[in-house]
Design a protein around this motif. Sequence first.
Motif, PDB file in Angstrom:
ATOM      1  N   GLY A  34      11.990   9.449  -1.677  1.00  0.00           N
ATOM      2  CA  GLY A  34      13.374   8.991  -1.781  1.00  0.00           C
ATOM      3  C   GLY A  34      13.862   8.276  -0.541  1.00  0.00           C
ATOM      4  O   GLY A  34      14.771   7.443  -0.606  1.00  0.00           O
ATOM      5  N   MET A  35      13.272   8.591   0.596  1.00  0.00           N
ATOM      6  CA  MET A  35      13.614   7.905   1.843  1.00  0.00           C
ATOM      7  C   MET A  35      12.732   6.677   2.049  1.00  0.00           C
ATOM      8  O   MET A  35      13.177   5.654   2.584  1.00  0.00           O
ATOM      9  CB  MET A  35      13.447   8.868   3.015  1.00  0.00           C
ATOM     10  N   ALA A  36      11.485   6.753   1.603  1.00  0.00           N
ATOM     11  CA  ALA A  36      10.526   5.669   1.843  1.00  0.00           C
ATOM     12  C   ALA A  36      10.788   4.450   0.968  1.00  0.00           C
ATOM     13  O   ALA A  36      10.750   3.312   1.451  1.00  0.00           O
ATOM     14  CB  ALA A  36       9.102   6.174   1.612  1.00  0.00           C
ATOM     15  N   LEU A  37      11.039   4.640  -0.318  1.00  0.00           N
ATOM     16  CA  LEU A  37      11.176   3.504  -1.229  1.00  0.00           C
ATOM     17  C   LEU A  37      12.334   2.568  -0.853  1.00  0.00           C
ATOM     18  O   LEU A  37      12.137   1.346  -0.792  1.00  0.00           O
ATOM     19  CB  LEU A  37      11.316   3.998  -2.664  1.00  0.00           C
ATOM     20  N   PRO A  38      13.541   3.093  -0.582  1.00  0.00           N
ATOM     21  CA  PRO A  38      14.604   2.175  -0.139  1.00  0.00           C
ATOM     22  C   PRO A  38      14.243   1.454   1.159  1.00  0.00           C
ATOM     23  O   PRO A  38      14.596   0.273   1.334  1.00  0.00           O
ATOM     24  CB  PRO A  38      15.809   3.106   0.067  1.00  0.00           C
ATOM     25  N   ALA A  39      13.554   2.154   2.071  1.00  0.00           N
ATOM     26  CA  ALA A  39      13.136   1.518   3.331  1.00  0.00           C
ATOM     27  C   ALA A  39      12.142   0.392   3.063  1.00  0.00           C
ATOM     28  O   ALA A  39      12.198  -0.668   3.703  1.00  0.00           O
ATOM     29  CB  ALA A  39      12.522   2.559   4.267  1.00  0.00           C
TER      30      ALA A  39
ATOM     31  N   SER B  19      -4.250   8.622   3.339  1.00  0.00           N
ATOM     32  CA  SER B  19      -3.719   7.267   3.157  1.00  0.00           C
ATOM     33  C   SER B  19      -2.309   7.162   3.731  1.00  0.00           C
ATOM     34  O   SER B  19      -1.967   6.173   4.407  1.00  0.00           O
ATOM     35  CB  SER B  19      -3.703   6.893   1.677  1.00  0.00           C
ATOM     36  N   ALA B  20      -1.473   8.174   3.472  1.00  0.00           N
ATOM     37  CA  ALA B  20      -0.115   8.175   4.022  1.00  0.00           C
ATOM     38  C   ALA B  20      -0.141   8.221   5.546  1.00  0.00           C
ATOM     39  O   ALA B  20       0.660   7.550   6.213  1.00  0.00           O
ATOM     40  CB  ALA B  20       0.668   9.375   3.470  1.00  0.00           C
ATOM     41  N   LEU B  21      -1.076   8.986   6.106  1.00  0.00           N
ATOM     42  CA  LEU B  21      -1.216   9.070   7.564  1.00  0.00           C
ATOM     43  C   LEU B  21      -1.600   7.715   8.149  1.00  0.00           C
ATOM     44  O   LEU B  21      -1.014   7.257   9.148  1.00  0.00           O
ATOM     45  CB  LEU B  21      -2.276  10.117   7.916  1.00  0.00           C
ATOM     46  N   ALA B  22      -2.585   7.054   7.534  1.00  0.00           N
ATOM     47  CA  ALA B  22      -3.026   5.737   8.009  1.00  0.00           C
ATOM     48  C   ALA B  22      -1.888   4.718   7.921  1.00  0.00           C
ATOM     49  O   ALA B  22      -1.704   3.889   8.827  1.00  0.00           O
ATOM     50  CB  ALA B  22      -4.229   5.265   7.199  1.00  0.00           C
ATOM     51  N   LEU B  23      -1.116   4.777   6.856  1.00  0.00           N
ATOM     52  CA  LEU B  23      -0.002   3.850   6.691  1.00  0.00           C
ATOM     53  C   LEU B  23       1.094   4.091   7.728  1.00  0.00           C
ATOM     54  O   LEU B  23       1.710   3.137   8.226  1.00  0.00           O
ATOM     55  CB  LEU B  23       0.581   3.973   5.284  1.00  0.00           C
ATOM     56  N   ALA B  24       1.346   5.363   8.041  1.00  0.00           N
ATOM     57  CA  ALA B  24       2.349   5.677   9.066  1.00  0.00           C
ATOM     58  C   ALA B  24       1.973   5.041  10.396  1.00  0.00           C
ATOM     59  O   ALA B  24       2.810   4.440  11.079  1.00  0.00           O
ATOM     60  CB  ALA B  24       2.500   7.193   9.220  1.00  0.00           C
TER      61      ALA B  24
ATOM     62  N   ALA C 207       9.226   8.972   6.909  1.00  0.00           N
ATOM     63  CA  ALA C 207       9.004   9.374   5.517  1.00  0.00           C
ATOM     64  C   ALA C 207       7.514   9.516   5.215  1.00  0.00           C
ATOM     65  O   ALA C 207       7.097  10.442   4.507  1.00  0.00           O
ATOM     66  CB  ALA C 207       9.647   8.354   4.576  1.00  0.00           C
ATOM     67  N   LEU C 208       6.693   8.604   5.749  1.00  0.00           N
ATOM     68  CA  LEU C 208       5.250   8.680   5.530  1.00  0.00           C
ATOM     69  C   LEU C 208       4.639   9.903   6.204  1.00  0.00           C
ATOM     70  O   LEU C 208       3.687  10.502   5.681  1.00  0.00           O
ATOM     71  CB  LEU C 208       4.574   7.398   6.027  1.00  0.00           C
ATOM     72  N   TRP C 209       5.180  10.289   7.358  1.00  0.00           N
ATOM     73  CA  TRP C 209       4.716  11.516   8.002  1.00  0.00           C
ATOM     74  C   TRP C 209       5.017  12.731   7.112  1.00  0.00           C
ATOM     75  O   TRP C 209       4.163  13.608   6.920  1.00  0.00           O
ATOM     76  CB  TRP C 209       5.391  11.704   9.363  1.00  0.00           C
ATOM     77  N   VAL C 210       6.232  12.787   6.588  1.00  0.00           N
ATOM     78  CA  VAL C 210       6.607  13.898   5.702  1.00  0.00           C
ATOM     79  C   VAL C 210       5.746  13.869   4.442  1.00  0.00           C
ATOM     80  O   VAL C 210       5.303  14.920   3.950  1.00  0.00           O
ATOM     81  CB  VAL C 210       8.103  13.819   5.332  1.00  0.00           C
ATOM     82  N   LEU C 211       5.474  12.690   3.919  1.00  0.00           N
ATOM     83  CA  LEU C 211       4.626  12.563   2.731  1.00  0.00           C
ATOM     84  C   LEU C 211       3.222  13.068   3.020  1.00  0.00           C
ATOM     85  O   LEU C 211       2.617  13.769   2.193  1.00  0.00           O
ATOM     86  CB  LEU C 211       4.573  11.106   2.283  1.00  0.00           C
TER      87      LEU C 211
ATOM     88  N   ALA D 233       0.828  -1.209   0.000  1.00  0.00           N
ATOM     89  CA  ALA D 233       0.000   0.000   0.000  1.00  0.00           C
ATOM     90  C   ALA D 233       0.860   1.255   0.000  1.00  0.00           C
ATOM     91  O   ALA D 233       0.513   2.266  -0.640  1.00  0.00           O
ATOM     92  CB  ALA D 233      -0.926  -0.005   1.216  1.00  0.00           C
ATOM     93  N   ALA D 234       1.993   1.219   0.696  1.00  0.00           N
ATOM     94  CA  ALA D 234       2.885   2.376   0.725  1.00  0.00           C
ATOM     95  C   ALA D 234       3.437   2.672  -0.664  1.00  0.00           C
ATOM     96  O   ALA D 234       3.486   3.838  -1.096  1.00  0.00           O
ATOM     97  CB  ALA D 234       4.026   2.128   1.712  1.00  0.00           C
ATOM     98  N   ILE D 235       3.847   1.633  -1.388  1.00  0.00           N
ATOM     99  CA  ILE D 235       4.308   1.833  -2.766  1.00  0.00           C
ATOM    100  C   ILE D 235       3.172   2.377  -3.627  1.00  0.00           C
ATOM    101  O   ILE D 235       3.374   3.258  -4.472  1.00  0.00           O
ATOM    102  CB  ILE D 235       4.843   0.511  -3.351  1.00  0.00           C
ATOM    103  N   ALA D 236       1.954   1.858  -3.416  1.00  0.00           N
ATOM    104  CA  ALA D 236       0.806   2.307  -4.210  1.00  0.00           C
ATOM    105  C   ALA D 236       0.546   3.801  -4.011  1.00  0.00           C
ATOM    106  O   ALA D 236       0.281   4.529  -4.980  1.00  0.00           O
ATOM    107  CB  ALA D 236      -0.433   1.498  -3.842  1.00  0.00           C
ATOM    108  N   VAL D 237       0.617   4.272  -2.770  1.00  0.00           N
ATOM    109  CA  VAL D 237       0.371   5.696  -2.483  1.00  0.00           C
ATOM    110  C   VAL D 237       1.473   6.557  -3.080  1.00  0.00           C
ATOM    111  O   VAL D 237       1.205   7.598  -3.708  1.00  0.00           O
ATOM    112  CB  VAL D 237       0.261   5.921  -0.963  1.00  0.00           C
ATOM    113  N   ILE D 238       2.722   6.144  -2.890  1.00  0.00           N
ATOM    114  CA  ILE D 238       3.845   6.904  -3.450  1.00  0.00           C
ATOM    115  C   ILE D 238       3.763   6.931  -4.973  1.00  0.00           C
ATOM    116  O   ILE D 238       3.937   7.976  -5.608  1.00  0.00           O
ATOM    117  CB  ILE D 238       5.185   6.287  -2.986  1.00  0.00           C
ATOM    118  N   GLY D 239       3.486   5.770  -5.565  1.00  0.00           N
ATOM    119  CA  GLY D 239       3.373   5.701  -7.012  1.00  0.00           C
ATOM    120  C   GLY D 239       2.207   6.505  -7.549  1.00  0.00           C
ATOM    121  O   GLY D 239       2.317   7.163  -8.595  1.00  0.00           O
TER     122      GLY D 239
END
Length: 395
Positions: free
Chosen positions: A119-124, A179-184, A87-91, A22-28
């Motif tokens: 850039g920080m979230a994807l490698p993590a 969505s990013a907030l829920a994922l965090a 990273a999700l908080w910043v997103l 889901a995190a990749i989906a939101v970023i993408g």
Amino acid sequence: MVVSNLIWSHSVITRRLLLLTAAIAVIGANSLTLSPIAASVAVAFPGRSAADVMTAAAFYGLATAASALLLAAVADRIGAERALVRALWVLCVSLGLAALAPALWVLIAAQALAGVAAGMALPAIYTLTAQVAAKGRESETLSFVLTGWTLSLVVGVGLAALLTDLLHWRAVFVVLALSALALAFGVARCGEWGSVVRSGAPTSPLTALRVPGVPVVLVNVAAYMTAFYGLYTYLGPYLGEVMQFPVSFSGLAIAVYGVGFGVAAPLGRWVDRHETGTVACLVFAGLIVVYLGLAAVAALPLLLLVLCLGWGVGNHLGLNLLLRRLGELDSAQRGAIMGLYSAITYLCVFAGALLYRPIFAHHGFAACAWASAMLVLPALGWALGQWRRKQTALE
């Protein structure tokens, strides 16, 4: 008791994989949705055009590459799950700022900040995927998480267009921010992810490049990603401007590619069951054939769609193999290594568009597809080398 513990452990791993997907989906989704809604966004800023709005996407890509290069190693020091939560908080903040943007420059700044987070979230995410994968199921696990890109392409883009039509373009960023907030919260509440935190010298892109095998794989990643983004960039212009097909057909071709990328996920189990070098040879050789096929049938729309499906399948498996190899090279520096991978990937977005422009302008789409086939040759050569070393060891 043993059975119940196994069930609990499986459910925890599944929940973690769903969060990562889901995190990749939101970023993408954030990286892909601005293009189809750019015209609607421009209306909110008098005197601005859709092209002006897409400046935000350019800054997003540059910020993502810079962040992946400079900040991804943080995951090796504090743990990949903590890096992902931050990273999700910043997103979330950046997407909320985008939703409220009173001027275009604010939207551009918000997207740049979102790029820093990505850039920080994807490698993590890739690091955590390697950490939670069961032994012998690494490719299957990675394939599951990579379907997040399919969700962002097929579902995210379509939902963004629908929300823009029914409500407002700002609603798109509100939904993504929530969505990013829920994922965090979800990642933070998942407990210990089994992170490997480096206790020695701090990691960095330079220390990651010193790991044996990393430079070779990254060179293959650069060629592989340039091959994809270069051709993908000019697929739409070719179908719309050269072939004079309606916009819906261009969207269909991209959707078919996304479906192919998604349906390849179960093949991760097949990769795990066979020797990696052999599978890599088959996958990269098959992808070269697909690119050459795209060059051959460029003027035949139905066959082009069929090969777009194969393109998605091949690209998924090739990406899986490259990421898996990078994740295996040094577990204590996965964050820095994956940061190099993400930085190269986003730089290839620009490199592909830049390098393929004169090829497309002077020689057409078929020549671009042929160039992509040639750029996959280094990966095939690397796979053959891996296979030969394995055979020699067995002898």
